[in-house]
Design an enzyme around this catalytic site. Sequence first.
Site, PDB file in Angstrom:
ATOM      1  N   GLU A  34     -63.702  14.024  32.656  1.00 33.29           N
ATOM      2  CA  GLU A  34     -65.076  13.779  32.215  1.00 33.29           C
ATOM      3  C   GLU A  34     -65.805  15.085  31.914  1.00 33.29           C
ATOM      4  OE1 GLU A  34     -66.545  11.121  31.303  1.00 33.29           O
ATOM      5  OE2 GLU A  34     -64.882   9.810  31.804  1.00 33.29           O
ATOM      6  N   TYR A 117     -74.501  10.269  34.333  1.00 33.95           N
ATOM      7  CA  TYR A 117     -73.403   9.683  33.569  1.00 33.95           C
ATOM      8  C   TYR A 117     -72.052   9.926  34.275  1.00 33.95           C
ATOM      9  CZ  TYR A 117     -69.454   9.610  30.598  1.00 33.95           C
ATOM     10  OH  TYR A 117     -68.190   9.382  30.167  1.00 33.95           O
ATOM     11  N   ASP A 135     -73.623   7.014  28.043  1.00 32.46           N
ATOM     12  CA  ASP A 135     -73.473   8.257  27.275  1.00 32.46           C
ATOM     13  C   ASP A 135     -73.920   7.975  25.837  1.00 32.46           C
ATOM     14  OD1 ASP A 135     -71.434   6.754  26.191  1.00 32.46           O
ATOM     15  OD2 ASP A 135     -69.903   8.318  26.342  1.00 32.46           O
TER      16      ASP A 135
END
Length: 352
Positions: A34, A117, A135
Amino acid sequence: MKHFSNKIIHWYQQNKRDLPWRDTKDAYLIWLSEIILQQTRVDQGMEYYRKFAKEFPSVKHLAKADNEKVMKLWQGLGYYSRARNLHATAKIITDNYKGKFPSEYADILSLKGIGEYTAAAIASFAFDKPHAVVDGNVYRVLARVFGIETPIDSSQGKKEFYQLANELIDKKNPAIHNQAIMELGAIQCKPVNPDCSVCPLNTICFAYSKKRVSELPVKAKKTKTRNRFFNYIVLHHNGNIAINKRVEKDIWINLYDFPLIETEKELTEEQFLRSTEWIEFIEKNKYTIRSVSANYKHILSHQKIYARFWEIDCPKPFDKIIPKTALVINKKSIHDHAVSRLIEKYLQDRNY
Ligand code: SF4
């Protein structure tokens, strides 16, 4: 709401891309992917993910790593604060959580470099917690399907979209629901000209039915770009060069470049050679110009850098006149130091 989730999950199972971080429930690897994927394209991020996962297979390995090694491995990916935060957070997890990634959303969110997020992504993908990810892809899908015109970069917009995303999430399958909506945004509901005729949401999509796809989502602010003018001074003496560690709060912190003279505005070569900085630094020391490069244009998210590289021959060692943050190294060992993409490009062009 179940209807929405069922549609995207069904679509996801048929259409998802095969990505290495999707085969794991390991929170460390999910976190790594991520962070790499923020501001980075999947194809470029994949190579870095593989390198990092191989070099540092666990959070403890990353915590123990030398900072220079982490930065060097990150080289070329940009937004270097991500690498610094990754490293700092790996140390915190090792020290405060005995090397085990925390599983509660609030604990994950408290870690350095992890925003809402990323915390939701880790909590749902690794621990099946029902936290919706929001996102850019998710904003786009929701704005279009539900016809939301509140700007996505306003605090009101953020609140609205988060609330809706959390109402929509399938609480029994949060991981796959989140993956599905993000993937739909990434490969189906693209920013420009999506092929709505094949979209699983086309029967319920506001933007498609009202022919307003190109108008949504709405953004309030236009980001301002700052132009900067860099003159890099590459000093040579006896096979050595000087490189400078960037320690100021600015772009590329902790990466290396060369001693730099930045000017307020664009100067021609002649104007630059008459500047006080040049006279003080170069002319007074009787250095000679070996070559000057063409202008390099380097674009960052909020800055445009125009850089010129001056290769300079110095008859005497230059240790005393270079900044305190600079190092004198053998020219060949420049590749052992982490540098920005701009410097990397110059080094490649010059066959360093
Ligand atoms: S129908 Fe078109 S605009 Fe609506 S979600 Fe699908 S791809 Fe996006």
